[in-house]
Design a protein around this motif. Structure first.
Motif, short mmCIF file in Angstrom:
data_model
loop_
_atom_site.label_atom_id
_atom_site.label_comp_id
_atom_site.label_asym_id
_atom_site.label_seq_id
_atom_site.Cartn_x
_atom_site.Cartn_y
_atom_site.Cartn_z
N LEU A 216 24.14 -14.30 23.26
CA LEU A 216 23.74 -15.68 23.48
C LEU A 216 22.54 -16.19 22.68
O LEU A 216 21.54 -15.14 22.18
N GLY A 217 22.47 -17.21 22.14
CA GLY A 217 21.40 -17.79 21.25
C GLY A 217 20.20 -17.86 22.42
O GLY A 217 20.36 -17.80 23.49
N PRO A 218 18.83 -18.28 21.77
CA PRO A 218 17.56 -18.30 22.46
C PRO A 218 17.59 -19.31 23.18
O PRO A 218 16.91 -19.58 24.16
N ASN A 219 18.53 -20.62 23.26
CA ASN A 219 18.59 -21.84 23.78
C ASN A 219 19.53 -21.87 24.62
O ASN A 219 20.23 -23.00 24.88
N ALA A 220 20.37 -20.65 25.13
CA ALA A 220 21.72 -20.91 25.68
C ALA A 220 21.36 -21.64 27.33
O ALA A 220 20.39 -21.38 27.89
N ARG A 221 22.50 -22.41 27.68
CA ARG A 221 22.20 -23.21 28.92
C ARG A 221 23.69 -23.01 29.53
O ARG A 221 24.77 -22.93 28.83
N PRO A 222 23.67 -23.36 30.98
CA PRO A 222 25.01 -23.44 31.34
C PRO A 222 25.83 -24.82 30.65
O PRO A 222 25.08 -25.44 30.57
N VAL A 223 26.88 -24.76 31.23
CA VAL A 223 28.06 -25.50 30.37
C VAL A 223 27.48 -26.97 30.89
O VAL A 223 27.59 -28.14 30.26
N ALA A 224 27.35 -27.16 32.10
CA ALA A 224 26.91 -28.71 32.74
C ALA A 224 25.42 -29.21 32.05
O ALA A 224 25.59 -30.43 31.60
N GLY A 225 24.61 -28.32 31.62
CA GLY A 225 23.48 -28.57 30.95
C GLY A 225 23.72 -29.14 29.69
O GLY A 225 23.41 -30.16 29.09
N LEU A 226 24.90 -28.34 28.75
CA LEU A 226 25.15 -28.73 27.58
C LEU A 226 25.88 -30.09 27.62
O LEU A 226 25.46 -30.70 26.53
N VAL A 227 26.68 -30.25 28.39
CA VAL A 227 27.58 -31.56 28.66
C VAL A 227 26.41 -32.60 28.88
O VAL A 227 26.48 -33.79 28.10
N LEU A 228 25.33 -32.48 29.80
CA LEU A 228 24.37 -33.61 29.91
C LEU A 228 23.48 -34.02 28.89
O LEU A 228 23.39 -35.20 28.58
#
Length: 386
Positions: A216-228
């Motif tokens: 993963l990259g340094p700023n990986a997030r859950p899918v919900a956060g990426l969508v938001l």
């Protein structure tokens, strides 16, 4: 083939690409305007012919002429008239200049994503010099294409900066460039979906249980956060879609009742994907107009169905080892969605100019795939020569 050539080598390579592109499009200096759409956009449009004035600016903001609401494109044409009058060479020069800048910026973007100069240069070169680009660059009425793409690449640069160093300025710059791109041409309505694709590759930001943390990259997030975080772009895209549909319906460009049935439009979309991919690989029999024909009996429809199945299968199977494959193919398909004819506008089945922005996804797959194949065959020097 070094991935980190010297600054002098890089400068020479980018300069060579810019010069090659200018030479390839040099015959445009003798081109005139076309009767096909150039009359609407320039030569027979009183507001554009008047150049930049209060009345023409009001026209740019309120007009739905040509079946689109694209005030920035109208303003760009007016600025061209202000600078060059109705001399075609000046208008064409602006399109070529924007195309060259887009190619160089695209190369710089891919270099930021991959850190591999050769890959970045070849992606930029294939974008700049592919015959499918000619319609967008050499047709004065398609200034909206090159202007929209230029702003699109700037938006991706700003977003890349935000992903790596989140901040208000980078996010705000992305919003500004996307907004301007939509005001040039509503092709950017797919932008929020494309950002989600980039979260998979090259940013590796999607955090799910099956992905190892080391990948993963340094700023990986859950899918919900990426969508938001993409919701503001989705709002812009939705507003642009609504305005475009209203303007095209009012202008009589949409053929919902009298046009092909929905299932025929879906079949044509599948066939169009195959035809676009085919013309990217073997750019022959190019035309300014591809007439509508029933897709059911077309070999392209069969190839499209098989191609979609194979692409999905390979993208899923290689999602960890080669995430660029799925990302590039998704870029190609998603960016084409607004112009695949699911909502039929006009009477064409497809158009070369529609590949201007989506084609980069397929080019990424071709270049990265060629590099990997050359390594497997231990033929890097042969690839470099080609």
């Amino acid at each position: 083939m070094s991935t980190t050539p010297s600054r002098a080598t890089r400068t020479l390579a980018w300069t060579a690409l810019a010069v090659a592109t200018l030479v390839a499009f040099a015959p445009m200096r003798a081109n005139g305007f076309l009767w096909w759409d150039d009359a609407i956009y320039v030569t027979e449009n009183p507001a554009v012919r008047a150049g930049l004035s209060r009345g023409s600016i009001e026209y740019a903001i309120t007009s739905g002429d040509a079946g689109n609401w694209h005030p920035l494109t109208w303003l760009a044409h007016m600025l061209d008239v202000e600078l060059f009058g109705l001399v075609p060479a000046g208008h064409h020069a602006v399109s070529v200049a924007l195309h060259v800048l887009s190619a160089l910026l695209l190369g710089a973007l891919v270099l930021r994503w991959t850190g591999r100069f050769a890959v970045a240069w070849f992606v930029a070169a294939l974008f700049a010099l592919h015959p499918l680009r000619v319609e967008s660059v050499a047709w004065a009425a398609e200034l909206k294409d090159v202007l929209c793409h230029f702003l699109f690449v700037l938006a991706l640069h700003a977003w890349t900066t935000w992903v790596r160093r989140p901040g208000v300025i980078a996010y705000g710059a992305t919003m500004v460039f996307v907004t301007l791109g939509l005001l040039a041409k509503p092709m950017l309505v797919s932008f929020p979906l494309l950002l989600l694709v980039l979260d998979v590759w090259p940013f590796a930001r999607v955090r799910w249980p099956s992905v190892e943390p080391a990948r993963l990259g340094p700023n990986a997030r859950p899918v919900a956060g990426l969508v938001l975080e993409k919701l503001p772009f989705a709002v812009l895209a939705a507003a642009s879609c609504a305005i475009t549909l209203l303007v095209q319906r009012a202008g009589g460009a949409m053929h919902v009742e009298s046009g092909p049935a929905f299932l025929e439009r879906v079949a044509n979309a599948v066939a169009a994907l195959a035809r676009y991919a085919g013309k990217t690989l073997v750019p022959v029999d190019l035309s300014p107009h591809y007439a509508w024909r029933s897709p059911w009996s077309s070999p392209a429809f069969v190839l499209g169905v098989v191609g979609l199945f194979v692409a999905l299968l390979l993208a899923w199977r290689w999602r960890r080892a080669r995430p660029w494959l799925g990302a590039g193919l998704a870029w190609f398909a998603i960016a084409l969605l607004p112009v695949l004819g699911l909502v039929q506008v006009g009477d064409q089945a497809l158009a070369d100019r529609y590949t201007y922005l989506p084609g980069t996804g397929l080019v990424l797959v071709l270049v990265l795939g060629a590099v990997e194949l050359a390594r497997w065959l231990r033929a890097e020097r042969v690839l470099a020569l080609l």
